[in-house]
Motif scaffolding. Structure first.
Motif, short mmCIF file in Angstrom:
data_model
loop_
_atom_site.label_atom_id
_atom_site.label_comp_id
_atom_site.label_asym_id
_atom_site.label_seq_id
_atom_site.Cartn_x
_atom_site.Cartn_y
_atom_site.Cartn_z
N SER A 291 -20.54 12.19 0.31
CA SER A 291 -21.96 11.63 -0.25
C SER A 291 -21.99 12.17 -1.64
N ARG A 292 -22.65 11.33 -2.57
CA ARG A 292 -22.95 11.40 -3.86
C ARG A 292 -24.31 11.83 -4.05
N VAL A 293 -25.24 12.06 -3.06
CA VAL A 293 -26.69 12.36 -3.06
C VAL A 293 -26.79 13.55 -2.76
N ALA A 294 -27.26 14.53 -3.80
CA ALA A 294 -27.34 15.70 -3.62
C ALA A 294 -28.20 16.37 -2.37
N ASP A 295 -29.33 15.67 -2.38
CA ASP A 295 -30.31 15.98 -1.32
C ASP A 295 -30.82 14.64 -0.74
N ALA A 296 -30.77 14.49 0.44
CA ALA A 296 -30.69 13.23 1.22
C ALA A 296 -31.83 13.60 2.49
N ASP A 297 -32.47 14.62 2.60
CA ASP A 297 -33.47 15.16 3.46
C ASP A 297 -34.80 13.98 3.45
N TRP A 298 -34.90 13.40 2.52
CA TRP A 298 -36.09 12.30 2.15
C TRP A 298 -35.68 10.99 3.18
N VAL A 299 -34.37 11.05 3.39
CA VAL A 299 -33.91 9.44 3.96
C VAL A 299 -34.43 9.73 5.67
N ARG A 300 -35.02 8.74 5.83
CA ARG A 300 -35.64 8.68 7.52
C ARG A 300 -35.17 7.18 8.18
N PRO A 301 -34.27 7.23 9.07
CA PRO A 301 -34.13 6.21 9.96
C PRO A 301 -35.25 5.80 10.60
N GLY A 302 -35.52 4.72 10.95
CA GLY A 302 -36.52 4.18 11.91
C GLY A 302 -36.70 2.68 11.98
N LYS A 303 -37.70 2.23 12.92
CA LYS A 303 -37.88 0.78 13.35
C LYS A 303 -38.90 0.41 12.33
N ALA A 304 -39.11 -1.04 12.22
CA ALA A 304 -39.86 -1.61 11.03
C ALA A 304 -40.43 -2.94 11.97
N ALA A 305 -41.74 -3.23 11.62
CA ALA A 305 -42.41 -4.56 11.79
C ALA A 305 -41.76 -5.32 10.71
N TRP A 306 -41.94 -6.75 10.94
CA TRP A 306 -41.34 -7.51 10.05
C TRP A 306 -42.15 -8.99 10.05
N ASP A 307 -42.31 -9.47 9.03
CA ASP A 307 -43.11 -10.74 8.89
C ASP A 307 -42.32 -11.99 8.97
N TRP A 308 -41.22 -12.03 8.28
CA TRP A 308 -40.41 -13.31 8.04
C TRP A 308 -39.97 -14.08 9.19
N TRP A 309 -39.42 -13.46 10.13
CA TRP A 309 -38.54 -14.04 11.16
C TRP A 309 -39.56 -15.14 12.02
N SER A 310 -40.55 -14.39 12.24
CA SER A 310 -41.56 -15.29 13.16
C SER A 310 -42.21 -16.41 12.28
N GLY A 311 -41.94 -16.57 11.01
CA GLY A 311 -42.73 -17.45 10.23
C GLY A 311 -44.17 -16.97 10.06
N SER A 312 -44.28 -15.56 9.76
CA SER A 312 -45.60 -14.78 9.49
C SER A 312 -46.60 -15.45 10.38
N LEU A 313 -46.27 -15.29 11.61
CA LEU A 313 -47.33 -15.62 12.58
C LEU A 313 -48.23 -14.48 12.72
N ALA A 314 -49.65 -14.95 12.65
CA ALA A 314 -50.69 -14.00 12.75
C ALA A 314 -51.89 -14.77 13.15
#
Length: 667
Positions: A291-314
């Motif tokens: 790693s070349r990032v001295a402090d990576a404690d701020w990196v947070r894995p996780g899941k996301a909602a996403w608008d593109w695949w469905s065609g922005s269905l709302a």
């Protein structure tokens, strides 16, 4: 260990030769893996050119193969033959490192060797042939150290080969242009049928013909060099390397290096007793630069909602699309589902009137009409959600100095950088520059239309995931993403690093009923298989592809299967392969804390599968299961209790189906 010298026919086991002829390697050194099952031999041929060989349990998996570069120094050829060995250094390398989304710490153990060679005749040139061997496989690379008389190198070709001792059954994806999105279907092919002019993406996965033993060829540690494709090896089984040229200079040498050492990527041979075991391998990351990032404690894995695949269905928004009202529907959903992120895809940035939303002349420091990113960030924060933004890489390349500090001030969590389509030396430099600068501004990164992983996620922990895979998006315009393709991808692309496939399509239909459409796309697998993909496919940033209305009813209650999406992690503490049949089915277990999750994928045929329970610890375990129901959109939801010594759970998976399970210890 002494240099091995040929005498008589002692080394003829490596290749098939008629009579008592000269062996391919006349002097060599060997380095063994910690468990002594894998050996890597490097030496010189009769003409003084380097060769290497990889063996496992005393048998060749890679027969003697060329290890060489075609180079010029200011237009004068640098010969890579008539070499002599001047010294050999042996050692070991033990490392512990952290990576978001992987077991922490990751522990790697290598036995190492550096063979120093130089030309016999003037002008004398020095080279290092480096080797690392772990219990997961072997790797070699060439280093041309800085030295008098060499200060500007052009590499026209990497002539390294991987020669197979006999024909092999493989899975490969072929491209027809150097510039491509690295999205394609891994299909069965014999090694002897690989085209000499072909462009086969990494990894190439092949059975050795010895029980379930399987190898995968790829590369790692790519920097200041061009990425490679594979091509057929002509009259020899196996493959050769083809370096990727700059698309603007297709006839120029693919690699030019001045005033620094030339260091090729590691040429990697991953090895396992069974093909499914490769999915737990960390070899590509183990070989990458720390790693070349001295402090990576701020990196947070996780899941996301996403608008593109469905065609922005709302459905609740009168004119759904690229506007605040639509984005807020997805942010609200992320908040209700406990998703830490919302990905706002292309269309949010300012662009000239009438121009496409994905053109590179957009301004990614300004909002499009009807979009207010600062307000959306505040709205999301109130719901414990953070925002990611999509950008075109060409736009970002021009506006990086302005955009990244702005995104940090706004509180943007990360960026999805798209339409790269390249893996030449120039774009590799862009990868390193982007990831380094993004880390300085506390931005996570997802790269799309990008090359497959080469270990950069270890070097830059803010690099959470990347595409380089034919993902669920292809359901919008093709019939290519089938259940069989999904299984083959688990054995190939998924073994080398994080993969932004974007699973979670909930409009599940049999293949005969499938229709291509960009608004509310369908998928040709059961819903249970879509759930299983969240376990089988690795990605510390995992997007839920479908619209909120696909996962919830009108009262915001989860539809069948959506409850699993709320609880499945995106990051894991341990991975184990439980079984499978090469390219037909796979069973993968991943642990988060004390809980185990299991994902099962099947191809177009129904399968009677046994899930061994020996991976569980002692005691009783509560099991929740989401398996194939009576129709593609239904889930057979069950729960019960098991013990690890109970043997196996029997699963009847449907055609195009699968299963997702969670095991929790009973206290």
């Amino acid at each position: 260990m002494a240099i091995r010298l040929w005498a008589g026919c002692a080394l003829l086991t490596a290749v098939s030769l008629a009579g008592c002829t000269k062996p391919p390697i006349v002097s060599s050194r060997i380095v063994l893996s910690p468990n002594a099952r894998i050996s890597l031999e490097i030496g010189l041929a009769h003409d003084g050119s380097p060769l290497f060989r990889v063996r496992r349990d005393g048998r060749d998996v890679i027969a003697p193969s060329t290890l060489a570069l075609d180079m010029t120094e200011r237009g004068t050829a640098v010969r890579f033959d008539h070499l002599v060995i001047t010294a050999v250094d042996h050692g070991k390398r033990d490392e512990r490192y952290a990576m978001p989304g992987r077991a922490t710490p990751v522990v790697s153990h290598f036995m190492t060797m550096t063979m120093h060679v130089q030309s016999r005749q003037a002008p004398v040139r020095r080279f290092n042939l480096e080797a690392r061997v772990s219990d997961q496989g072997a790797a070699v690379r060439i280093v041309v150290p800085r030295q008098a008389g060499i200060d500007q190198i052009a590499v026209a070709a990497d002539r390294t080969q991987f020669v197979f001792p006999q024909d092999r059954a493989c899975l490969a994806v072929r491209h027809y242009e150097m510039k491509n999105s690295h999205e394609g279907g891994y299909t069965p092919i014999k090694a002897s049928a690989l085209a000499h002019s072909g462009l086969y993406d990494l990894p190439l996965v092949c059975r050795t013909g010895r029980g379930g033993e399987t190898l995968a060829l790829t590369e790692s540690g790519l920097e200041n060099f061009a990425a490679a494709y594979f091509a057929g090896n002509g009259d020899k089984n196996g493959v050769r390397l083809r370096l990727t040229p700059n698309p603007a200079k297709p006839k120029a040498p693919p690699v030019t290096i001045a005033h620094v050492a030339v260091v090729t990527p590691w040429r990697v041979v991953m090895l396992a007793d069974g093909p499914e075991d490769l999915i737990a391998s960390t070899l590509v990351d183990d070989l990458a630069s720390p790693s070349r990032v001295a402090d990576a404690d701020w990196v947070r894995p996780g899941k996301a909602a996403w608008d593109w695949w469905s065609g922005s269905l709302a459905p609740s928004v009168p004119h759904a699309g690229h506007n605040d009202a639509t984005y807020k529907v997805y942010i609200d959903f992320a908040g209700r589902f406990g998703l830490p992120y919302m990905m706002i895809d292309k269309g949010w940035a300012w662009r000239p009137p009438g121009e496409s939303v994905d053109l590179p002349n957009a301004n990614i420091t300004r909002n499009a009409v009807g979009v207010h990113i600062p307000e959306l960030v505040r709205y999301a924060r109130a719901r414990h959600v953070k925002v990611w933004l999509w950008v075109n890489w060409l736009t970002l390349d021009k506006q990086m100095a302005q955009a990244l500090p702005l995104y940090e001030r706004l509180g943007i969590a990360g960026i999805k950088v798209d339409f790269i389509y390249r893996q030449d030396q120039e774009i590799v430099a862009f990868y390193h520059r982007l990831l380094s600068e993004a880390a300085k501004h506390h931005l996570m990164v997802d790269l799309h239309a990008a090359m497959v992983p080469r270990g950069l996620a270890r070097t830059y922990p803010n690099f959470l995931t990347q595409e380089g895979v034919m993902g669920l998006e292809y359901n919008r315009w093709s019939t290519k993403v089938t259940s069989g393709y999904n299984v083959r991808t688990a054995y190939t692309r998924a073994i080398v690093g994080p993969m932004d496939y974007t699973p979670g399509g909930f409009r599940n239909v049999p293949p005969a009923q499938f229709q291509e459409r960009s608004i509310g796309p369908m998928v040709m697998t059961t819903r249970a298989q879509q759930l299983a993909l969240f376990v089988v496919y690795p990605s510390p940033f995992m997007m839920l592809a479908d619209a909120p209305s696909a996962y919830e009813d009108a009262a915001h209650r989860p539809v069948p299967g959506a409850d699993f999406l709320k609880l499945v992690p995106a990051a894991w503490d341990e991975t184990r392969a439980l079984g499978g049949t090469f390219g037909n089915s796979i069973i993968v277990a991943r642990r988060k804390g004390s809980d185990w999750f299991v994902g099962v994928l099947t191809d177009e045929h129904p399968r009677h599968l046994a899930i061994p329970l020996s991976f569980l610890g002692k005691g009783r375990w509560h099991v929740d299961s989401w398996t194939d129901g009576t129709v593609y959109t239904s889930i057979d939801r069950r729960e019960g209790a098991v013990r690890s010594r109970s043997g196996s759970l029997i699963l009847d998976a449907h055609a195009n189906g699968g299963a997702a399970l969670r095991f929790r210890p009973v206290r």
